[in-house]
Motif scaffolding. Structure first.
Motif, PDB file in Angstrom:
ATOM      1  N   THR A   8      -6.908  -1.606   9.387  1.00  0.00           N
ATOM      2  CA  THR A   8      -7.999  -2.556   9.195  1.00  0.00           C
ATOM      3  C   THR A   8      -8.787  -2.656  10.492  1.00  0.00           C
ATOM      4  O   THR A   8      -8.269  -2.433  11.582  1.00  0.00           O
ATOM      5  CB  THR A   8      -7.487  -3.948   8.785  1.00  0.00           C
ATOM      6  OG1 THR A   8      -6.868  -4.588   9.904  1.00  0.00           O
ATOM      7  CG2 THR A   8      -6.477  -3.849   7.642  1.00  0.00           C
ATOM      8  N   ILE A  32     -10.371   0.631   6.728  1.00  0.00           N
ATOM      9  CA  ILE A  32     -10.851  -0.606   6.114  1.00  0.00           C
ATOM     10  C   ILE A  32     -11.677  -1.392   7.126  1.00  0.00           C
ATOM     11  O   ILE A  32     -11.242  -1.627   8.255  1.00  0.00           O
ATOM     12  CB  ILE A  32      -9.692  -1.484   5.620  1.00  0.00           C
ATOM     13  CG1 ILE A  32      -8.839  -0.730   4.587  1.00  0.00           C
ATOM     14  CG2 ILE A  32     -10.212  -2.784   5.022  1.00  0.00           C
ATOM     15  CD1 ILE A  32      -7.624  -1.511   4.116  1.00  0.00           C
ATOM     16  N   ILE A  60     -11.354  -8.358   5.163  1.00  0.00           N
ATOM     17  CA  ILE A  60      -9.919  -8.658   5.131  1.00  0.00           C
ATOM     18  C   ILE A  60      -9.632 -10.143   4.953  1.00  0.00           C
ATOM     19  O   ILE A  60      -8.489 -10.522   4.686  1.00  0.00           O
ATOM     20  CB  ILE A  60      -9.204  -8.132   6.384  1.00  0.00           C
ATOM     21  CG1 ILE A  60      -9.727  -8.834   7.638  1.00  0.00           C
ATOM     22  CG2 ILE A  60      -9.325  -6.635   6.493  1.00  0.00           C
ATOM     23  CD1 ILE A  60      -8.822  -8.623   8.833  1.00  0.00           C
ATOM     24  N   VAL A  66      -8.635  -6.907  -0.103  1.00  0.00           N
ATOM     25  CA  VAL A  66      -7.560  -6.202   0.599  1.00  0.00           C
ATOM     26  C   VAL A  66      -6.619  -5.540  -0.393  1.00  0.00           C
ATOM     27  O   VAL A  66      -6.206  -4.379  -0.213  1.00  0.00           O
ATOM     28  CB  VAL A  66      -6.796  -7.169   1.521  1.00  0.00           C
ATOM     29  CG1 VAL A  66      -5.613  -6.464   2.183  1.00  0.00           C
ATOM     30  CG2 VAL A  66      -7.720  -7.743   2.589  1.00  0.00           C
ATOM     31  N   ASN A  85      -2.729  -3.807  11.229  1.00  0.00           N
ATOM     32  CA  ASN A  85      -3.693  -4.908  11.180  1.00  0.00           C
ATOM     33  C   ASN A  85      -4.397  -5.009  12.519  1.00  0.00           C
ATOM     34  O   ASN A  85      -3.771  -5.308  13.547  1.00  0.00           O
ATOM     35  CB  ASN A  85      -2.985  -6.228  10.862  1.00  0.00           C
ATOM     36  CG  ASN A  85      -2.574  -6.326   9.412  1.00  0.00           C
ATOM     37  OD1 ASN A  85      -3.377  -6.094   8.513  1.00  0.00           O
ATOM     38  ND2 ASN A  85      -1.316  -6.657   9.170  1.00  0.00           N
ATOM     39  N   GLY A 113      -6.572 -12.740   7.908  1.00  0.00           N
ATOM     40  CA  GLY A 113      -6.758 -11.324   7.614  1.00  0.00           C
ATOM     41  C   GLY A 113      -5.481 -10.539   7.863  1.00  0.00           C
ATOM     42  O   GLY A 113      -5.140  -9.614   7.107  1.00  0.00           O
ATOM     43  N   ASN A 116      -3.138 -11.422   5.008  1.00  0.00           N
ATOM     44  CA  ASN A 116      -3.514 -10.698   3.794  1.00  0.00           C
ATOM     45  C   ASN A 116      -3.099  -9.236   3.860  1.00  0.00           C
ATOM     46  O   ASN A 116      -2.582  -8.674   2.885  1.00  0.00           O
ATOM     47  CB  ASN A 116      -5.031 -10.796   3.578  1.00  0.00           C
ATOM     48  CG  ASN A 116      -5.497 -12.209   3.258  1.00  0.00           C
ATOM     49  OD1 ASN A 116      -4.707 -13.040   2.820  1.00  0.00           O
ATOM     50  ND2 ASN A 116      -6.761 -12.482   3.495  1.00  0.00           N
ATOM     51  N   GLY A 117      -3.344  -8.597   5.002  1.00  0.00           N
ATOM     52  CA  GLY A 117      -2.949  -7.205   5.151  1.00  0.00           C
ATOM     53  C   GLY A 117      -1.451  -7.022   5.087  1.00  0.00           C
ATOM     54  O   GLY A 117      -0.940  -6.085   4.451  1.00  0.00           O
TER      55      GLY A 117
END
Length: 343
Positions: A8, A32, A60, A66, A85, A113, A116-117
């Motif tokens: 990410t 990403i 993200i 995601v 991340n 973020g 979430n990742g």
């Protein structure tokens, strides 16, 4: 079989440099970020270096985006091996000058973020009992500084979240690993596109390292995830120990020096910020790619002796062994001369 690696924040900075490194390894790299121009350029670099690339435009801070990117990664390249991340956003300003909306946005990206990742990675790694998650942290997650309260708070939160998760994985006997690569000051484009209310252009607090130093640290952490965290750059380690040994003294030092040391002598262009939207276009309207490096190439170090030693523990052990042997030999010689040391 090539590794499948998700990164990410892959369009610029540390994420971009890390994508290039995995490209040289021939990995399948899933990129990403929000900015299409940077992602497309990163993908071209990965493939030119020998890897395969998949671009996923996603924010993200949005769990659904995601998850969709993670689904696309596995549909294209198969099971995930490494999830890194790295994406973040921030605000340079005294706390009282940051609006609630800005603070929330920086926190959602830079902390949630990562959550979430991590969730997307674990959902796919746990059933297979395989995989590694690397959180790209910061020395500022160990020692906060002025003018970056949103970023420092988020990085502290990442450390706490990751430590909690690690104990849960240990409890269940999982072979999925999670580790943190704590970064020093790095020459990335963030200092030119971060939302800033400072009177002058923001800068990283020296010593400054190039993104490639950080990328090597991230890859090493992914290759050797058994350690809780790794400190990249001697300045990171020094910051951590200074904070542990003399935190009150460090508070006063940063209060005195932390404002000026984070600003150059140049004015910051107004209206430039990627907090809510990616900076994906130049002033002329054409799509622009920011690359991995920021504007401090003339001051940034391309090597870190501490990080290099960390990647070669056998050499460090040998050096210590030779040093110890030398000390024993010297002591024995002193005794033979009738001049024993005080120890």
């Amino acid at each position: 079989m090539p590794q499948t690696v998700v990164i990410t924040g892959a369009s610029a900075g540390i994420g971009r440099a890390t994508a290039r490194l995995y490209g040289t390894r021939g990995a399948d790299v899933v990129l990403i970020a929000r900015g299409r121009a940077g992602l497309d350029a990163a993908a071209q670099e990965v493939e030119a270096l020998g890897g395969r690339a998949l671009v996923q435009v996603a924010d993200i801070a949005d769990t659904r985006q995601v998850e969709a990117a993670a689904d696309a990664a596995e549909q294209t390249f198969g099971p995930l091996d490494v999830w890194i991340n790295c994406a973040f956003s921030s605000v340079f300003a005294p706390f009282e000058q940051i609006t609630p909306e800005e603070y929330e946005r920086a926190t959602r990206v830079t902390y949630l973020g990562f959550v979430n990742g991590t969730r997307a990675a674990l959902t796919r790694m746990l059933p297979r009992d395989h995989g590694t998650i690397v959180q790209v942290g910061s020395a500022l997650g160990e020692r906060a500084i002025p003018l970056q309260s949103a970023y420092c708070g988020a990085k502290h939160a990442v450390n706490g979240f990751t430590s909690s998760l690690r104990t849960e994985l240990l409890h269940r006997g999982s072979r999925v690993r999670v580790t943190v690569a704590q970064m020093p000051a790095v020459n990335t484009p963030q200092f030119s596109w971060v939302l800033s209310r400072l009177s002058r252009h923001p800068q990283p607090v020296p010593p400054i390292y190039q993104p490639e130093v950080a990328a090597r640290g991230v890859a090493h952490a992914a290759d050797h995830p058994g350690r809780k965290q790794r400190y990249i750059g001697a300045s990171t380690l020094a910051t951590v120990w200074a904070n542990r040994l003399a935190p009150a003294l460090l508070d006063r030092y940063l209060a005195r020096t932390g404002f000026d040391s984070q600003q150059t002598g140049r004015r910051l262009p107004t209206g430039v910020s990627n907090l809510f939207e990616p900076l994906d276009r130049t002033e002329g309207g054409d799509q622009g790619d920011r690359g991995a490096h920021g504007v401090f190439d003339d001051r940034a170090h391309g090597r870190s002796a501490e990080a290099a030693l960390a990647r070669h523990p056998a050499l460090v052990a040998s050096a210590f062994a030779l040093g110890a042997a030398g000390a024993v030999t010297a002591r024995a010689a002193l005794h033979r001369r009738g001049r024993p040391d005080a120890a």
